[in-house]
Write a protein that holds these residues in place. Structure first.
Motif, PDB file in Angstrom:
ATOM      1  N   SER A   1     -22.160 -10.971  24.635  1.00 12.83           N
ATOM      2  CA  SER A   1     -23.479 -10.843  25.241  1.00 12.83           C
ATOM      3  C   SER A   1     -23.514 -11.359  26.670  1.00 12.83           C
ATOM      4  CB  SER A   1     -24.514 -11.600  24.409  1.00 12.83           C
ATOM      5  OG  SER A   1     -24.208 -12.970  24.415  1.00 12.83           O
TER       6      SER A   1
ATOM      7  N   LYS B   1     -27.503 -17.327  20.505  1.00 12.23           N
ATOM      8  CA  LYS B   1     -28.517 -16.323  20.165  1.00 12.23           C
ATOM      9  C   LYS B   1     -29.855 -16.664  20.817  1.00 12.23           C
ATOM     10  CE  LYS B   1     -29.983 -15.223  15.812  1.00 12.23           C
ATOM     11  NZ  LYS B   1     -29.732 -15.034  14.367  1.00 12.23           N
ATOM     12  N   ARG B   2     -30.167 -17.958  20.865  1.00 13.91           N
ATOM     13  CA  ARG B   2     -31.464 -18.386  21.410  1.00 13.91           C
ATOM     14  C   ARG B   2     -31.468 -18.502  22.932  1.00 13.91           C
ATOM     15  NH1 ARG B   2     -33.749 -16.607  17.512  1.00 13.91           N
ATOM     16  NH2 ARG B   2     -33.512 -17.635  15.502  1.00 13.91           N
TER      17      ARG B   2
ATOM     18  N   SER C   1     -17.991 -14.558  24.378  1.00  9.92           N
ATOM     19  CA  SER C   1     -19.135 -13.867  23.808  1.00  9.92           C
ATOM     20  C   SER C   1     -19.274 -12.458  24.383  1.00  9.92           C
ATOM     21  CB  SER C   1     -20.385 -14.691  24.107  1.00  9.92           C
ATOM     22  OG  SER C   1     -21.443 -13.834  24.390  1.00  9.92           O
TER      23      SER C   1
ATOM     24  N   GLU D   1     -23.478 -15.058   9.837  1.00  6.71           N
ATOM     25  CA  GLU D   1     -23.268 -16.335  10.518  1.00  6.71           C
ATOM     26  C   GLU D   1     -22.870 -17.440   9.556  1.00  6.71           C
ATOM     27  OE1 GLU D   1     -26.869 -15.648  13.565  1.00  6.71           O
ATOM     28  OE2 GLU D   1     -25.695 -17.462  13.735  1.00  6.71           O
TER      29      GLU D   1
ATOM     30  N   GLU E   1     -23.614  -9.854  14.068  1.00  4.03           N
ATOM     31  CA  GLU E   1     -24.549 -10.923  14.438  1.00  4.03           C
ATOM     32  C   GLU E   1     -25.128 -11.628  13.226  1.00  4.03           C
ATOM     33  OE1 GLU E   1     -26.440 -10.609  18.723  1.00  4.03           O
ATOM     34  OE2 GLU E   1     -26.626 -12.078  17.157  1.00  4.03           O
TER      35      GLU E   1
END
Lengths: 296, 348
Positions: free
Chosen positions: B11, B117-118, B9, B340, B337
């Motif tokens: 992030s 994402k969460r 990832s 999806e 992003e």
């Protein structure tokens, strides 16, 4: 009670859902029949649906998960436990059934749920019941060889088999099922050979590679358990190979002290849970729900 | 560690310490035998975090649960109708659950994308598993789910024990062997949660786990088992206990919640310091080999579907194909992003 002439024999076929219990029962039954040993498969799983073998008796004649689910509003787990407890409190039903089979060889296709072996003493009570009726009982624990493709999963399998057998106190055999599905993959096959006749030095080395350093002492303790007790070794079963079926049966016979030479017959059975995937994959959509109280 | 950063990832880059990386919520996978109180525990953990005003994200993976006492953010039942699966494929309850979860696993790449994402905005991601433990621990889908979670987010396995039901020494040993089996299966940080301490305190368990003689005495008083075997097994379990985190909890009264979450935090530390390096090393080692195999399986799956053929769900090829699907997301990750996939809806 101890007279050999009245001694009868039974296998309890256990293992997780999908490990191939039903297939095992079928091929062992067919193999027995082919070598003039009258064998019956009895379905003890109240949640079973279809059988690959001719069912000699079916627990669902007495009670099934479907029945209790509808009337008692139980989920599949609660339903299964309820059914087995119901059967055990009505064992006289089985007296008649078992009486009809005389001295024939019995193969019990058992429900897979581990909780029936550990938390509720259902299977233990059942074993006691058989032993009181002069049955020698052998537990056969199946594991799908496809899920045992690396040493840590082999160790996991050994432990789960041991957890299940701990309560039964009967001779016990571990079988790696579905070998026919993995034998074409040479890497997997080579790995499996190390489990069948456990080469613990090799396994330990591989395992230490795969686990954190803290776990190495646990790995060693487990490896020496496997070295010391043959009860945690596995017999491979390739249902397309008569010799393989014969070897499994010989292991069980040795456990049961059943002394007869068997003949060999060709029998090719394959069973998959098949899906017509196109329709179903199209139905799958994922949904995310924002729940109350979440920030944002 | 350089190889570890791989294609994952964009992030996050938690190689080494978690300090500088953006905080990611731990995934807490709750596993336990039927009746151990998994779902109630998830409900209690959820309620507890809400009470503390900590955001929590909940995923239900049990396709057959009738009443869910909490609101799940992702619910397998919204994706797969287990009764319909049974009917369509003439399966029994077991086959129905296994197949439903297998089908859901083919969409796990999307779940993973959502969880990633969460993760930064939640305290914790709770994952409830099917009632019958083996459906999760001995299935292709269970393996895919834990493996891909463990490779993506800090993941901790919680094994829930029905404390009142394991006060007998042999049952206790069975439970511990099974717990140990899960440790080997998942290869993730592990917490034993002795549930239902409102009924029976887990003190006896702690005593047996720390005092070998006390356990042997109890065992010998109860069983005729060969002392040698029991002792050898105890030696194994002693090593198991040595590195084990265990907490007593009550889903009913809410006892032990703080201890539970500090155990989770410790386990997360262990995930970063000990498990992640192993996971990353193994992944790097396997990457080349798997890429070829997956391409082949995926190709075969596509061919099967195109020819309207039948797909083996209970087998290695489906596992490989689903795992190819599940990991495929990582190859494209970081590109866009919002892109999806088209076949899920998100309600905000």
């Amino acid at each position: 009670h101890n007279q050999p002439s009245t001694m009868r024999y039974a296998q309890l076929v256990m293992g997780p859902a999908g490990s191939g219990k039903s297939t095992y029962s079928r091929i062992i039954q067919a193999h027995c029949e082919a070598s003039s040993r009258t064998a019956h498969v009895i379905n003890l799983d109240p949640a079973a649906e279809e059988f690959e073998y001719p069912v000699s008796w079916d627990v669902r004649e007495v009670i099934s998960v479907e029945d209790v689910g509808e009337t008692l509003n139980l989920g599949p787990n609660g339903g299964l436990i309820y059914c087995m407890e119901f059967l055990l409190s009505n064992l006289e039903v089985l007296d008649e059934v078992i009486g009809d089979f005389g001295d024939d060889y019995l193969i019990f296709d058992c429900p897979g749920m581990i909780e029936l072996y550990t938390h509720v003493p259902v299977m233990k009570t059942f074993v006691n019941y058989l032993q009181q009726r002069d049955y020698r009982v052998c537990a056969v624990y199946l594991l799908d060889s496809q899920f045992v493709d690396e040493p840590s999963k082999f160790f996991s399998g050994v432990l789960s088999a041991t957890a299940a057998m701990l309560h039964l106190s009967v001779p016990h055999i571990n079988v790696l099922s579905k070998m026919d599905l993995v034998k074409r993959n040479p890497a997997v096959r080579r790995a499996l050979e190390n489990y069948l006749d456990p080469n613990t030095t090799y396994l330990l080395q591989e395992l230490n590679e795969q686990t954190t350093e803290k776990q190495h002492r646990l790995n060693e303790a487990l490896a020496s358990l496997i070295d010391d007790y043959s009860l945690v070794s596995f017999v491979p079963l390739d249902q397309t190979d008569e010799e393989s079926i014969e070897i499994v049966l010989q292991h069980v016979d040795r456990c049961l002290q059943y002394g007869e030479d068997e003949e060999v017959k060709d029998h090719d059975v394959r069973c998959f849970c098949a899906l017509n995937s196109e329709w179903f994959l199209a139905q799958l959509t994922l949904r995310e729900t924002a729940t109350v109280g979440r920030a944002g | 560690a350089a190889a570890a950063a791989a294609p994952e990832s964009a992030s996050a880059g938690p190689s080494g310490g978690a300090g500088d990386a953006p905080k990611k919520a731990p995934c807490v996978v709750v596993i336990g035998m039927a009746g151990s109180g998994k779902t109630s525990l998830v409900q209690r953990l959820n309620a507890h975090l809400h009470q503390q005003e900590e955001p929590v994200y909940v995923v239900n993976l049990d396709p057959a649960v009738i009443n869910l006492p909490y609101d799940a953010n992702i619910d397998v039942r919204d994706t797969v109708n287990y009764k319909e699966v049974m009917k369509q494929y003439k399966l029994g309850p077991n086959g129905g659950i296994v197949t439903s979860l297998n089908l859901f696993a083919t969409r796990f790449d999307q779940v993973l994308a959502l969880l990633e994402k969460r993760a930064p905005e939640n305290r914790c991601i709770l994952i409830d598993t099917p009632g019958q433990i083996e459906v999760f621990t001995w299935s292709a889908s269970g393996a895919i789910i834990t493996e891909t979670l463990g490779a993506t987010l800090p993941t901790v396995v919680v094994f829930v024990i029905d404390t009142p039901r394991c006060t007998a020494p042999v049952t206790f040993m069975s439970n511990m062997l099974y717990a140990c089996s899960i440790l080997y299966k998942t290869r993730l940080p592990f917490i034993l949660a002795f549930n239902k301490t409102d009924v029976v305190s887990h003190d006896f368990a702690v005593q047996w786990m720390t005092d070998e003689d006390a356990y042997q005495d109890a065992l010998e008083a109860e069983t005729s088992y060969s002392a040698g075997l029991a002792r050898s097994m105890s030696l194994v379990l002693e090593e198991f206990y040595a590195n084990l985190r265990c907490v007593g909890v009550s889903a009913y009264t809410g006892d032990g919640m703080d201890e539970f979450f500090s155990a989770v935090d410790e386990a997360v530390g262990e995930y970063y310091s000990e498990y992640l390096p192993v996971i990353e090393r193994l992944r790097a080692e396997k990457a080349e080999k798997e890429k070829e195999q997956k391409a082949a399986s995926l190709h075969k799956l596509q061919e099967d579907i195109r020819s309207g053929g039948r797909v083996v769900i209970d087998g290695a090829s489906s596992a490989a194909a689903a795992s190819a699907r599940a990991t495929r997301v990582s190859f494209f990750d970081g590109e866009d992003e919002d892109d999806e996939g088209s076949d899920y809806e998100e309600y905000e």
